[in-house]
Scaffold this motif. Structure first.
Motif, PDB file in Angstrom:
ATOM      1  N   GLY A   1       0.807  -1.213   0.000  1.00  0.00           N
ATOM      2  CA  GLY A   1       0.000   0.000   0.000  1.00  0.00           C
ATOM      3  C   GLY A   1       0.834   1.253   0.000  1.00  0.00           C
ATOM      4  O   GLY A   1       0.360   2.328   0.351  1.00  0.00           O
TER       5      GLY A   1
ATOM      6  N   PRO B   1       1.508   5.265   4.097  1.00  0.00           N
ATOM      7  CA  PRO B   1       1.902   4.900   5.465  1.00  0.00           C
ATOM      8  C   PRO B   1       3.384   5.122   5.716  1.00  0.00           C
ATOM      9  O   PRO B   1       4.217   4.934   4.830  1.00  0.00           O
ATOM     10  CB  PRO B   1       1.562   3.411   5.533  1.00  0.00           C
TER      11      PRO B   1
ATOM     12  N   GLN C   1      -2.081   5.226  13.348  1.00  0.00           N
ATOM     13  CA  GLN C   1      -2.984   4.740  12.313  1.00  0.00           C
ATOM     14  C   GLN C   1      -2.372   4.823  10.913  1.00  0.00           C
ATOM     15  O   GLN C   1      -2.887   4.234   9.967  1.00  0.00           O
ATOM     16  CB  GLN C   1      -4.292   5.539  12.343  1.00  0.00           C
ATOM     17  N   ASP C   2      -1.277   5.570  10.795  1.00  0.00           N
ATOM     18  CA  ASP C   2      -0.639   5.781   9.498  1.00  0.00           C
ATOM     19  C   ASP C   2       0.758   5.170   9.434  1.00  0.00           C
ATOM     20  O   ASP C   2       1.566   5.570   8.595  1.00  0.00           O
ATOM     21  CB  ASP C   2      -0.527   7.277   9.204  1.00  0.00           C
ATOM     22  N   THR C   3       1.046   4.204  10.291  1.00  0.00           N
ATOM     23  CA  THR C   3       2.398   3.643  10.366  1.00  0.00           C
ATOM     24  C   THR C   3       2.346   2.130  10.413  1.00  0.00           C
ATOM     25  O   THR C   3       1.488   1.543  11.083  1.00  0.00           O
ATOM     26  CB  THR C   3       3.132   4.169  11.620  1.00  0.00           C
ATOM     27  N   VAL C   4       3.273   1.508   9.710  1.00  0.00           N
ATOM     28  CA  VAL C   4       3.513   0.077   9.829  1.00  0.00           C
ATOM     29  C   VAL C   4       4.883  -0.088  10.469  1.00  0.00           C
ATOM     30  O   VAL C   4       5.884   0.433   9.965  1.00  0.00           O
ATOM     31  CB  VAL C   4       3.485  -0.623   8.461  1.00  0.00           C
TER      32      VAL C   4
ATOM     33  N   GLY D   1       0.576  -2.201  13.404  1.00  0.00           N
ATOM     34  CA  GLY D   1       0.062  -0.976  12.803  1.00  0.00           C
ATOM     35  C   GLY D   1      -1.439  -0.965  12.984  1.00  0.00           C
ATOM     36  O   GLY D   1      -2.152  -1.574  12.182  1.00  0.00           O
TER      37      GLY D   1
ATOM     38  N   GLY E   1      -3.886   0.820  12.303  1.00  0.00           N
ATOM     39  CA  GLY E   1      -4.747   1.192  11.197  1.00  0.00           C
ATOM     40  C   GLY E   1      -4.555   0.364   9.950  1.00  0.00           C
ATOM     41  O   GLY E   1      -5.332   0.477   9.002  1.00  0.00           O
ATOM     42  N   ARG E   2      -3.510  -0.508   9.933  1.00  0.00           N
ATOM     43  CA  ARG E   2      -3.164  -1.187   8.697  1.00  0.00           C
ATOM     44  C   ARG E   2      -2.807  -2.664   8.856  1.00  0.00           C
ATOM     45  O   ARG E   2      -2.751  -3.392   7.871  1.00  0.00           O
ATOM     46  CB  ARG E   2      -1.995  -0.454   8.024  1.00  0.00           C
ATOM     47  N   VAL E   3      -2.521  -3.103  10.059  1.00  0.00           N
ATOM     48  CA  VAL E   3      -2.149  -4.502  10.298  1.00  0.00           C
ATOM     49  C   VAL E   3      -3.223  -5.149  11.161  1.00  0.00           C
ATOM     50  O   VAL E   3      -3.438  -4.750  12.314  1.00  0.00           O
ATOM     51  CB  VAL E   3      -0.774  -4.613  10.989  1.00  0.00           C
ATOM     52  N   ARG E   4      -3.897  -6.135  10.601  1.00  0.00           N
ATOM     53  CA  ARG E   4      -4.946  -6.825  11.346  1.00  0.00           C
ATOM     54  C   ARG E   4      -4.310  -7.774  12.357  1.00  0.00           C
ATOM     55  O   ARG E   4      -3.404  -8.535  12.024  1.00  0.00           O
ATOM     56  CB  ARG E   4      -5.838  -7.616  10.387  1.00  0.00           C
TER      57      ARG E   4
END
Length: 354
Positions: free
Chosen positions: A16, A42, A281-284, A330, A332-335
């Motif tokens: 992404g 991200p 929420q914007d970082t992995v 993350g 906002g990005r990692v489930r």
């Protein structure tokens, strides 16, 4: 025709990070404004430990060393059980991580101490170059590990996509926890308090401070931070081992445990800074190691079950030498993984027959 640059660009798209045409190799020279259909791209924070074993974190079964911050990240994110480095020593492993090449094709195939090629070249494309071309601010802070120890050469971080560098260029220099200087970009910055062998300023703490500053300075734009502290590599030198003072261990083992806990606290501070700036929420965030646990400087990896259920250590081409912890976080990005939803950590795998 497919190329390594195309592959790296495609990898960033899969995360992404960018929309990249599969047939077009990206430019790695002229940064372009970052844009994404869903909004902000991200941030990427990659924290790479030095000789951290598969079993040295609580989330991977560790019982003696406290790692509460990493254990929490593993519960909130993904805990990988079958992540591998490409080599059982650091230089080729790190070279592969940067370039995406396995050690059969990579430039760096051995540690420089063994007489192998220890430098990256102008033909090596790193993920930092690809991300910088897409508008990311890029930094590597800590151990670089690819000589020569000089500015203005192809193996310097600045030539391989990192607009900021702070730490150790040379592989052997990174073995010093109280160095008389660290590099900041292309300049040696003296640490006068450590002159003459004094142990006044612990270099990992300087790396920590600069990493947190970088996050704050670039909070408004997408950034890549490759944070590579030199713990828990030998020697097991650290100012404070009080957390393990009551253990009947050798000084080396106490120091090693304290180094692992220090690494845990470092990652915790990075997470705290991300949260304080509203960036979670914007970082992995990825946390891993370059190879298996070491058995040097008086450290006994068996005391800590540092390789978990595996056989072998650093320098061994058994599972314990190349299987490494890997945590992805993350909000906002990692489930979260299944173990987080169940509220428990699954038991470690059976001891490898290898």
């Amino acid at each position: 025709m497919s190329s390594r640059r195309t592959f790296l660009a495609g990898s960033t798209a899969a995360l992404g990070l960018a929309a990249t045409a599969a047939h077009a190799a990206p430019s790695v020279t002229a940064p372009q404004p970052a844009a994404a259909a869903g909004g902000r791209l991200p941030n990427l924070v990659v924290v790479l430990a030095d000789d951290l074993g598969y079993g040295e974190l609580g989330a991977y079964g560790q019982k003696l060393i406290a790692t509460p911050r990493l254990d929490r990240l593993a519960a909130e994110g993904l805990r990988f059980t079958d992540a591998y480095s490409t080599a059982a020593v650091c230089a080729p492993s790190r070279g592969s991580l940067l370039t995406g090449l396995h050690t059969g094709h990579a430039t760096v195939r051995a540690n420089p101490s063994s007489g192998g090629q220890g430098s990256l070249t102008a033909t090596d494309t790193t993920f930092a170059q690809v991300l910088r071309a897409r508008g990311y601010r890029t930094a590597v802070i800590g151990k670089w590990g690819f000589g020569p120890e000089a500015a203005g050469q192809d193996s310097h971080p600045a030539a391989r996509g990192f607009e900021e560098f702070y730490g150790y260029i040379d592989h052997s220099h990174a073995h010093q926890y109280y160095p008389e200087y660290l590099w900041h970009n292309d300049v040696k910055e003296p640490i006068p308090a450590n002159a003459g062998g004094a142990k006044a300023v612990y270099a990992p703490e300087l790396l920590e401070r600069r990493a947190l500053e970088f996050i704050g300075e670039h909070a408004a734009e997408p950034f890549l931070l490759l944070l590579t502290p030199n713990v828990p590599h030998a020697p097991s030198d650290i100012p404070d081992t009080s957390a393990y003072a009551d253990r009947s261990w050798t000084a080396a083992n106490k120091g090693h445990a304290a180094q692992v806990s220090w690494f845990d606290a470092l990652v915790g501070k990075v997470v705290d800074r991300l949260r304080a700036l509203g960036l979670e929420q914007d970082t992995v965030l990825l946390v891993t190691s370059d190879n298996g646990p070491h058995e040097e400087g008086g450290v006994n990896p068996d005391l800590f079950d540092a390789n978990g259920p595996l056989r072998g250590y650093k320098r061994n081409l058994y599972e314990g030498g190349v299987r490494v912890p890997l945590i992805a976080w993350g909000p906002g990005r990692v489930r979260p993984g299944p173990q987080a939803m169940r509220g428990s950590t699954p038991p470690p795998p059976e001891r490898s027959p290898l």
